[in-house]
Write a protein that holds these residues in place. Structure first.
Motif, PDB file in Angstrom:
ATOM      1  N   ILE A  35     -17.973 -27.702  -3.755  1.00  0.00           N
ATOM      2  CA  ILE A  35     -17.965 -27.997  -5.195  1.00  0.00           C
ATOM      3  C   ILE A  35     -16.584 -27.720  -5.782  1.00  0.00           C
ATOM      4  CG2 ILE A  35     -18.851 -27.184  -7.427  1.00  0.00           C
ATOM      5  CD1 ILE A  35     -21.541 -26.601  -5.835  1.00  0.00           C
ATOM      6  N   GLY A  67     -30.617 -21.740  -9.448  1.00  0.00           N
ATOM      7  CA  GLY A  67     -30.947 -22.950 -10.193  1.00  0.00           C
ATOM      8  C   GLY A  67     -32.084 -22.799 -11.188  1.00  0.00           C
ATOM      9  N   PRO A 123     -26.293 -31.065 -13.119  1.00  0.00           N
ATOM     10  CA  PRO A 123     -27.288 -31.251 -12.065  1.00  0.00           C
ATOM     11  C   PRO A 123     -28.613 -31.749 -12.653  1.00  0.00           C
ATOM     12  CG  PRO A 123     -27.060 -28.919 -12.588  1.00  0.00           C
ATOM     13  CD  PRO A 123     -26.002 -29.646 -13.364  1.00  0.00           C
ATOM     14  N   LEU A 170     -20.581 -23.930  -2.388  1.00  0.00           N
ATOM     15  CA  LEU A 170     -19.668 -23.591  -3.491  1.00  0.00           C
ATOM     16  C   LEU A 170     -18.234 -24.020  -3.180  1.00  0.00           C
ATOM     17  CD1 LEU A 170     -21.181 -20.132  -4.454  1.00  0.00           C
ATOM     18  CD2 LEU A 170     -20.853 -22.021  -6.049  1.00  0.00           C
ATOM     19  N   LEU A 183     -27.199 -29.600  -2.759  1.00  0.00           N
ATOM     20  CA  LEU A 183     -26.278 -30.497  -3.445  1.00  0.00           C
ATOM     21  C   LEU A 183     -25.437 -31.223  -2.394  1.00  0.00           C
ATOM     22  CD1 LEU A 183     -24.124 -29.387  -6.423  1.00  0.00           C
ATOM     23  CD2 LEU A 183     -23.052 -30.382  -4.434  1.00  0.00           C
ATOM     24  N   ASN A 209     -26.524 -21.593 -10.946  1.00  0.00           N
ATOM     25  CA  ASN A 209     -26.718 -20.878  -9.677  1.00  0.00           C
ATOM     26  C   ASN A 209     -27.044 -19.410  -9.953  1.00  0.00           C
ATOM     27  OD1 ASN A 209     -26.602 -20.243  -6.877  1.00  0.00           O
ATOM     28  ND2 ASN A 209     -24.477 -19.592  -7.093  1.00  0.00           N
ATOM     29  N   LEU A 247     -27.057 -21.335  -4.280  1.00  0.00           N
ATOM     30  CA  LEU A 247     -26.012 -22.112  -3.602  1.00  0.00           C
ATOM     31  C   LEU A 247     -25.362 -21.263  -2.507  1.00  0.00           C
ATOM     32  CD1 LEU A 247     -24.292 -23.864  -6.651  1.00  0.00           C
ATOM     33  CD2 LEU A 247     -25.757 -24.936  -4.943  1.00  0.00           C
ATOM     34  N   GLN A 298     -32.086 -30.423 -14.670  1.00  0.00           N
ATOM     35  CA  GLN A 298     -31.173 -29.497 -15.348  1.00  0.00           C
ATOM     36  C   GLN A 298     -31.915 -28.761 -16.453  1.00  0.00           C
ATOM     37  OE1 GLN A 298     -29.628 -30.347 -18.846  1.00  0.00           O
ATOM     38  NE2 GLN A 298     -31.263 -31.799 -19.140  1.00  0.00           N
ATOM     39  N   ILE A 308     -22.583 -26.149 -12.804  1.00  0.00           N
ATOM     40  CA  ILE A 308     -23.502 -25.707 -11.748  1.00  0.00           C
ATOM     41  C   ILE A 308     -24.372 -24.597 -12.334  1.00  0.00           C
ATOM     42  CG2 ILE A 308     -22.141 -26.344  -9.704  1.00  0.00           C
ATOM     43  CD1 ILE A 308     -21.217 -23.417  -9.526  1.00  0.00           C
ATOM     44  N   GLY A 337     -19.729 -22.445 -14.574  1.00  0.00           N
ATOM     45  CA  GLY A 337     -20.669 -21.744 -13.686  1.00  0.00           C
ATOM     46  C   GLY A 337     -21.704 -20.976 -14.494  1.00  0.00           C
TER      47      GLY A 337
END
Length: 481
Positions: free
Chosen positions: A235, A220, A161, A232, A192, A218, A227, A164, A216, A248
């Motif tokens: 994704i 963030g 992401p 989710l 997202l 999460n 999220l 990031q 991801i 994750g």
């Protein structure tokens, strides 16, 4: 004499490519200013105890007893330490192969991994296998181990992401892989959009890159969003369709500052989806003792859990973990204490709840003070920090400021952050260190400074920002109205 192997010119090029903004130019300048006697507020790194967060009492008591087991033999130990801390220290010492000074299994102490598995089962409602849980020196080491297994060369891409956390860009560079960015949508509270993901994968494949995994974060970092379950699911479906491993990064799962979107683990959503998806998607989830109300960054404790990885792969990951012999043993005890907390009725329970709730409630208030403070500033807009430890305001820099930055040979948001540092002592990280859309500028600050200092910090930020904007603005703003 010719060049030697450790002369700069001959170093591994991947090492030279690495950039890590959290400890980059701003941090180095802040450290210089501090040496010169300037008061610096280091908001550049999520390091709670360095900004005054107090350690939780009970885990420190237990680890103190484990570090100095002779105290357990002292007849007066019960005067200094509560009975539940003494019992827990004896429990952890019995799990080790010779106390905290002895190596553990390379995957971590089996008894602690069992405690992690029980925590995951309580959290998600699905059983977890301790054999698929490895303890690591902080979550970062686990992320590096797994990326090392996935990246075979520069033709391999990892979806990350943007913005990031630069652990990902730095590690992918170091391992010689390719970062494939997918942009989070700031106007949708850093949400997202799966169409963005499809586009990113298509562009990467067009360049000949094999996309192998998706990251991801999460909640963030640096963006602070949580999220939703629907997000989710999308994704996980996307990873199923595209045959990607899902990584994750869930280290901020305790740091939630609103009630609408609680933390839901990727693993729970994956299991809820049922076969074939729940049996097919390969998932590695990461957690740590460094964040949440623990904030024990310096202890370096973390774990990762593997879902749907074949046994041969798990064996290979074990082999690589064995090179370092053993994760840090005291940190494994901290992890055990985090995942197996005190229960109602335990002697230390009420104090533990008081301390942990106090920290979380204060962080919730600080998240609000900071968001409101940024939004009251000229040309600054900021989404509310739903989770994690950061605020990521957008700074709308006037053309004159962008021009002045060019003249100074600086990226515009670095220029702004350096000026902020010199004027106020507030050390932040420019948005360019995390990635952002072209022509859009941000900075990241933690929400960790002490609550009583927060109003003064925000007012000194506002004073600097508004003067900076006035200095570089002229008629720019009026022409934008």
């Amino acid at each position: 004499m010719g060049l030697k192997a450790l002369d700069y010119e001959t170093l591994n090029e991947n090492v030279k490519k690495v950039q890590y903004a959290v400890r980059g130019e701003l941090y180095l300048r802040a450290s210089e200013l501090q040496k010169e006697g300037k008061k610096i507020i280091f908001t550049n790194v999520g390091n709670p105890h360095a900004l005054g967060q107090k350690p939780l009492t009970f885990p420190r008591q237990v680890v103190a007893l484990c570090q100095a087991p002779f105290l357990l033999d002292d007849p007066n130990v019960g005067l200094l330490f509560p009975a539940d801390a003494i019992a827990r220290a004896k429990h952890y010492l019995s799990l080790t192969s010779g106390g905290l000074g002895a190596y553990s299994d390379s995957r971590g102490i089996p008894g602690v991994r069992k405690e992690v598995a029980e925590f995951i089962e309580r959290r998600d409602g699905y059983p977890s296998d301790p054999e698929l849980i490895f303890l690591t020196d902080g979550a970062s080491k686990g992320v590096m181990q797994i990326l090392n297994c996935i990246i075979r060369g520069e033709g391999d891409g990892i979806l990350v992401p943007v913005p990031q956390y630069p652990l990902y860009s730095a590690t992918i560079s170091l391992l010689g892989g390719s970062l494939v960015p997918y942009y989070l949508e700031e106007t949708a509270n850093w949400g997202l959009d799966v169409n963005n993901l499809r586009e990113s994968v298509a562009q990467a494949r067009f360049k000949g890159i094999t996309v192998r995994a998706m990251v991801i974060i999460n909640p963030g970092n640096p963006t602070g969003q949580c999220l939703s379950e629907a997000n989710l699911r999308e994704i996980i479906n996307f990873c199923y369709q595209e045959n990607l491993v899902l990584l994750g990064d869930e280290v901020y799962q305790q740091n939630i500052y609103q009630d609408e979107r609680p933390f839901i683990s990727a693993r729970k959503v994956l299991m809820d989806m049922g076969p074939p998806v729940s049996k097919e998607v390969q998932l590695v989830s990461f957690h740590t003792v460094s964040k949440g109300y623990w904030g024990e960054c310096g202890q370096r404790g973390g774990y990762f859990e593997m879902t749907n990885l074949p046994p041969q792969t798990v064996d290979e990951i074990y082999k690589i973990a064995s090179i370092a012999l053993s994760p840090n043993v005291p940190a494994q005890i901290f992890m055990g204490l985090m995942v197996n907390p005190l229960k109602p009725g335990d002697i230390s329970y009420e104090q533990f709840v008081r301390e942990s709730q106090g920290i979380l409630e204060s962080l919730r208030r600080r998240a609000r003070i900071m968001t409101d403070g940024f939004n009251s500033c000229k040309n600054v807009v900021c989404n509310f920090t739903e989770g994690a430890m950061y605020s990521f305001p957008q700074i709308r820099l006037p053309p004159k400021a962008i021009e002045a930055a060019k003249q100074a040979g600086k990226v515009p948001d670095v220029f702004y952050c350096l000026k902020l540092l010199e004027a106020t002592g507030i050390s932040t990280v420019p948005g360019s260190g995390f990635g952002q859309k072209e022509g859009v500028f941000h900075l990241r600050t933690t929400i960790l400074p002490a609550e009583e200092d927060m109003p003064a910090i925000m007012s000194s930020f506002k004073k600097f920002n508004d003067e900076f904007m006035d200095q570089y603005e002229d008629n720019w703003n009026r022409s934008r109205m």
